[in-house]
Design a protein around this motif. Structure first.
Motif, PDB file in Angstrom:
ATOM      1  N   GLU A 255       0.810  -1.230   0.000  1.00 59.25           N
ATOM      2  CA  GLU A 255       0.000   0.000   0.000  1.00 59.25           C
ATOM      3  C   GLU A 255       0.843   1.280   0.000  1.00 59.25           C
ATOM      4  O   GLU A 255       0.317   2.360  -0.206  1.00 59.25           O
ATOM      5  CB  GLU A 255      -0.994  -0.028   1.169  1.00 59.25           C
ATOM      6  CG  GLU A 255      -2.222  -0.887   0.816  1.00 59.25           C
ATOM      7  CD  GLU A 255      -2.909  -1.506   2.020  1.00 59.25           C
ATOM      8  OE1 GLU A 255      -3.692  -2.466   1.827  1.00 59.25           O
ATOM      9  OE2 GLU A 255      -2.630  -1.048   3.161  1.00 59.25           O
ATOM     10  N   THR A 256       2.169   1.160   0.146  1.00 53.98           N
ATOM     11  CA  THR A 256       3.002   2.356  -0.029  1.00 53.98           C
ATOM     12  C   THR A 256       3.004   2.785  -1.493  1.00 53.98           C
ATOM     13  O   THR A 256       3.324   3.918  -1.817  1.00 53.98           O
ATOM     14  CB  THR A 256       4.465   2.065   0.369  1.00 53.98           C
ATOM     15  OG1 THR A 256       4.992   1.067  -0.522  1.00 53.98           O
ATOM     16  CG2 THR A 256       4.586   1.650   1.804  1.00 53.98           C
ATOM     17  N   GLY A 257       2.678   1.816  -2.386  1.00 53.99           N
ATOM     18  CA  GLY A 257       2.668   2.121  -3.822  1.00 53.99           C
ATOM     19  C   GLY A 257       4.064   2.221  -4.398  1.00 53.99           C
ATOM     20  O   GLY A 257       4.252   2.672  -5.527  1.00 53.99           O
ATOM     21  N   ARG A 258       5.074   1.735  -3.659  1.00 51.47           N
ATOM     22  CA  ARG A 258       6.468   1.820  -4.093  1.00 51.47           C
ATOM     23  C   ARG A 258       7.059   0.482  -4.505  1.00 51.47           C
ATOM     24  O   ARG A 258       8.243   0.394  -4.814  1.00 51.47           O
ATOM     25  CB  ARG A 258       7.342   2.411  -2.965  1.00 51.47           C
ATOM     26  CG  ARG A 258       6.922   3.777  -2.461  1.00 51.47           C
ATOM     27  CD  ARG A 258       7.483   4.934  -3.279  1.00 51.47           C
ATOM     28  NE  ARG A 258       6.727   5.166  -4.483  1.00 51.47           N
ATOM     29  CZ  ARG A 258       5.634   5.932  -4.563  1.00 51.47           C
ATOM     30  NH1 ARG A 258       5.131   6.452  -3.470  1.00 51.47           N
ATOM     31  NH2 ARG A 258       5.025   6.131  -5.692  1.00 51.47           N
ATOM     32  N   ALA A 259       6.231  -0.567  -4.574  1.00 50.20           N
ATOM     33  CA  ALA A 259       6.786  -1.898  -4.889  1.00 50.20           C
ATOM     34  C   ALA A 259       7.455  -1.887  -6.263  1.00 50.20           C
ATOM     35  O   ALA A 259       6.948  -1.271  -7.194  1.00 50.20           O
ATOM     36  CB  ALA A 259       5.684  -2.954  -4.844  1.00 50.20           C
ATOM     37  N   LYS A 260       8.573  -2.562  -6.399  1.00 53.64           N
ATOM     38  CA  LYS A 260       9.292  -2.696  -7.668  1.00 53.64           C
ATOM     39  C   LYS A 260       9.153  -4.145  -8.102  1.00 53.64           C
ATOM     40  O   LYS A 260       9.926  -5.003  -7.692  1.00 53.64           O
ATOM     41  CB  LYS A 260      10.763  -2.324  -7.476  1.00 53.64           C
ATOM     42  CG  LYS A 260      10.958  -0.878  -7.078  1.00 53.64           C
ATOM     43  CD  LYS A 260      10.727   0.040  -8.265  1.00 53.64           C
ATOM     44  CE  LYS A 260      10.549   1.469  -7.817  1.00 53.64           C
ATOM     45  NZ  LYS A 260       9.303   1.705  -7.069  1.00 53.64           N
ATOM     46  N   GLY A 261       8.100  -4.441  -8.859  1.00 56.68           N
ATOM     47  CA  GLY A 261       7.763  -5.828  -9.152  1.00 56.68           C
ATOM     48  C   GLY A 261       6.742  -6.326  -8.150  1.00 56.68           C
ATOM     49  O   GLY A 261       6.062  -5.532  -7.495  1.00 56.68           O
ATOM     50  N   LYS A 262       6.674  -7.635  -7.991  1.00 53.89           N
ATOM     51  CA  LYS A 262       5.634  -8.248  -7.182  1.00 53.89           C
ATOM     52  C   LYS A 262       6.016  -8.413  -5.720  1.00 53.89           C
ATOM     53  O   LYS A 262       7.181  -8.595  -5.383  1.00 53.89           O
ATOM     54  CB  LYS A 262       5.280  -9.625  -7.763  1.00 53.89           C
ATOM     55  CG  LYS A 262       4.563  -9.585  -9.076  1.00 53.89           C
ATOM     56  CD  LYS A 262       3.254  -8.842  -9.005  1.00 53.89           C
ATOM     57  CE  LYS A 262       2.239  -9.604  -8.193  1.00 53.89           C
ATOM     58  NZ  LYS A 262       0.920  -8.888  -8.170  1.00 53.89           N
ATOM     59  N   VAL A 263       5.003  -8.400  -4.873  1.00 57.86           N
ATOM     60  CA  VAL A 263       5.150  -8.703  -3.444  1.00 57.86           C
ATOM     61  C   VAL A 263       4.468 -10.053  -3.220  1.00 57.86           C
ATOM     62  O   VAL A 263       3.316 -10.240  -3.629  1.00 57.86           O
ATOM     63  CB  VAL A 263       4.494  -7.606  -2.575  1.00 57.86           C
ATOM     64  CG1 VAL A 263       4.553  -7.980  -1.106  1.00 57.86           C
ATOM     65  CG2 VAL A 263       5.173  -6.259  -2.821  1.00 57.86           C
ATOM     66  N   VAL A 264       5.195 -10.981  -2.602  1.00 59.47           N
ATOM     67  CA  VAL A 264       4.695 -12.360  -2.447  1.00 59.47           C
ATOM     68  C   VAL A 264       4.590 -12.723  -0.970  1.00 59.47           C
ATOM     69  O   VAL A 264       5.428 -12.297  -0.162  1.00 59.47           O
ATOM     70  CB  VAL A 264       5.650 -13.351  -3.168  1.00 59.47           C
ATOM     71  CG1 VAL A 264       5.330 -14.797  -2.811  1.00 59.47           C
ATOM     72  CG2 VAL A 264       5.600 -13.144  -4.677  1.00 59.47           C
ATOM     73  N   VAL A 265       3.541 -13.490  -0.622  1.00 56.89           N
ATOM     74  CA  VAL A 265       3.397 -14.011   0.753  1.00 56.89           C
ATOM     75  C   VAL A 265       3.539 -15.536   0.703  1.00 56.89           C
ATOM     76  O   VAL A 265       2.853 -16.198  -0.080  1.00 56.89           O
ATOM     77  CB  VAL A 265       2.024 -13.638   1.348  1.00 56.89           C
ATOM     78  CG1 VAL A 265       1.819 -14.325   2.689  1.00 56.89           C
ATOM     79  CG2 VAL A 265       1.906 -12.120   1.491  1.00 56.89           C
ATOM     80  N   GLN A 266       4.467 -16.079   1.506  1.00 49.66           N
ATOM     81  CA  GLN A 266       4.662 -17.532   1.557  1.00 49.66           C
ATOM     82  C   GLN A 266       3.590 -18.150   2.453  1.00 49.66           C
ATOM     83  O   GLN A 266       3.360 -17.656   3.547  1.00 49.66           O
ATOM     84  CB  GLN A 266       6.023 -17.873   2.161  1.00 49.66           C
ATOM     85  CG  GLN A 266       7.198 -17.604   1.277  1.00 49.66           C
ATOM     86  CD  GLN A 266       8.493 -17.771   2.071  1.00 49.66           C
ATOM     87  OE1 GLN A 266       8.518 -17.505   3.281  1.00 49.66           O
ATOM     88  NE2 GLN A 266       9.544 -18.181   1.396  1.00 49.66           N
ATOM     89  N   MET A 267       2.984 -19.230   2.028  1.00 46.28           N
ATOM     90  CA  MET A 267       1.909 -19.843   2.836  1.00 46.28           C
ATOM     91  C   MET A 267       2.410 -20.993   3.693  1.00 46.28           C
ATOM     92  O   MET A 267       1.637 -21.841   4.098  1.00 46.28           O
ATOM     93  CB  MET A 267       0.791 -20.341   1.896  1.00 46.28           C
ATOM     94  CG  MET A 267       0.062 -19.221   1.195  1.00 46.28           C
ATOM     95  SD  MET A 267      -0.495 -17.930   2.335  1.00 46.28           S
ATOM     96  CE  MET A 267      -1.610 -18.888   3.357  1.00 46.28           C
ATOM     97  N   ARG A 268       3.695 -21.089   3.934  1.00 46.56           N
ATOM     98  CA  ARG A 268       4.175 -22.214   4.755  1.00 46.56           C
ATOM     99  C   ARG A 268       5.032 -21.717   5.914  1.00 46.56           C
ATOM    100  O   ARG A 268       5.456 -20.567   5.879  1.00 46.56           O
ATOM    101  CB  ARG A 268       4.973 -23.193   3.884  1.00 46.56           C
ATOM    102  CG  ARG A 268       6.173 -22.582   3.226  1.00 46.56           C
ATOM    103  CD  ARG A 268       6.917 -23.623   2.351  1.00 46.56           C
ATOM    104  NE  ARG A 268       8.196 -23.074   1.959  1.00 46.56           N
ATOM    105  CZ  ARG A 268       8.364 -22.211   0.945  1.00 46.56           C
ATOM    106  NH1 ARG A 268       7.305 -21.817   0.256  1.00 46.56           N
ATOM    107  NH2 ARG A 268       9.554 -21.734   0.638  1.00 46.56           N
TER     108      ARG A 268
END
Ligand SMILES: NC(=O)c1ccc[n+]([C@@H]2O[C@H](COP(=O)([O-])OP(=O)(O)OC[C@H]3O[C@@H](n4cnc5c(N)ncnc54)[C@H](OP(=O)(O)O)[C@@H]3O)[C@@H](O)[C@H]2O)c1
Length: 268
Positions: A255-268
């Motif tokens: 939500e900062t709007g500054r991501a460079k590419g994708k943000v990923v969440v690991q589910m393990r």
């Protein structure tokens, strides 16, 4: 699972238990993080062999959105001049590479934070949106793939050529979003007709077309993305990977709007 069921499942879906696959869930299944889910087999494909799960998880939404906008809406072909404002983000990093693969001349906008990245991904012209006004630089492009919306979208109508198309994923949905992307009827089309009145008028004034794309799941498109990733035509750009326990931080960063590419969440 009994062997016989495994065999029939494989025959039925084309996938065997233990295969490394990825998929985009259906639109009415969005909205939760989970370790397990179900998807129609036609929404799934074998993951790229050359990347791990964390990287593959960044492909489905952004990769398919870019592919479907450039191929199905802007009909990009060799020599097309395409303007992609917002090139350093999740969708932009795929869009630049896919448009180059399609033979386009790519113009994008990025701040000094994102310039090196979009240049590395193949952008032919990079405009620094923090100091430059792209409307004074970009002229008569064949198509615009707007990833930013707001003022950027309004100005994009004035840089596309007569007969060109502005495809947005950050503006207002319009009637074909309801019919084509969401498979909905007259009521939602009418609502989107009203909601996008100003955008369609701005496009008409330039002799151009306005389209708001809502991407759709597709195993065939994911199989193509796997091929492009494995033959190094497309590099999935992953900015950060967060463990599930830090999911709130992942959203805060996004939500900062500054991501460079994708943000990923690991589910393990
Ligand atoms: N309709 C659909 O099917 C669909 C699918 C996917 C995404 N979306 C929407 O599409 C939009 C883009 O998604 P995304 O994942 O690419 O976003 P994102 O990854 O969050 O975009 C972040 C990037 O945007 C850049 N940026 C911010 N303001 C900018 C501006 N005014 N001009 C140029 N670049 C700017 C930032 O660069 P700096 O840090 O250098 O400023 C940052 O690198 C979002 O609104 C998202 O919700 C829609």
């Amino acid at each position: 699972m009994p062997e016989r069921s495994k065999r029939s499942a494989a025959a039925w879906t084309g996938f065997a238990v233990g295969d490394r696959i990825y998929a985009r869930v259906a639109k009415d299944k969005l909205g939760a993080f989970a370790e397990y889910t179900t998807v129609p087999a036609e929404f799934a494909a074998a993951m790229p062999r050359s990347v791990d799960f964390d990287v593959a998880a960044g492909v489905q939404l952004a990769g398919l959105t870019a592919l479907q906008a450039l191929r199905d809406e802007l009909h990009v072909k060799p020599g097309s001049r395409i303007f992609i404002p917002g090139g350093a983000g999740g969708v932009g990093t795929f869009a630049i590479q896919i448009a180059k693969w399609m033979g386009a001349h790519v113009i994008t906008t990025a701040s000094p934070r994102g310039r090196a990245l979009v240049e590395r991904l193949g952008a032919d012209e990079v405009i620094d949106y923090t100091t430059q006004d792209f409307e004074k630089i970009v002229k008569d492009v064949d198509g615009v793939f707007d990833l930013v919306g707001g003022d950027t979208l309004w100005k994009s109508f004035r840089v596309v050529k007569r007969g060109g198309t502005v495809v947005s994923i950050a503006g207002m949905p319009e009637p074909s979003t309801a019919r084509k992307d969401l498979g909905r009827g007259l009521l939602l089309s009418a609502l989107f007709w009203i909601a996008s009145f100003r955008e369609r008028a701005a496009a008409r004034k330039q002799g151009a077309t306005y389209r708001f794309l809502f991407m759709h799941p597709s195993g065939a498109d994911l199989a193509l993305m796997s091929r492009l990733i494995d033959d190094k035509t497309v590099e999935p750009v992953i900015d950060r990977v967060f463990p599930f326990a830090q999911i709130a931080d992942a959203f805060a960063y996004l939500e900062t709007g500054r991501a460079k590419g994708k943000v990923v969440v690991q589910m393990r």
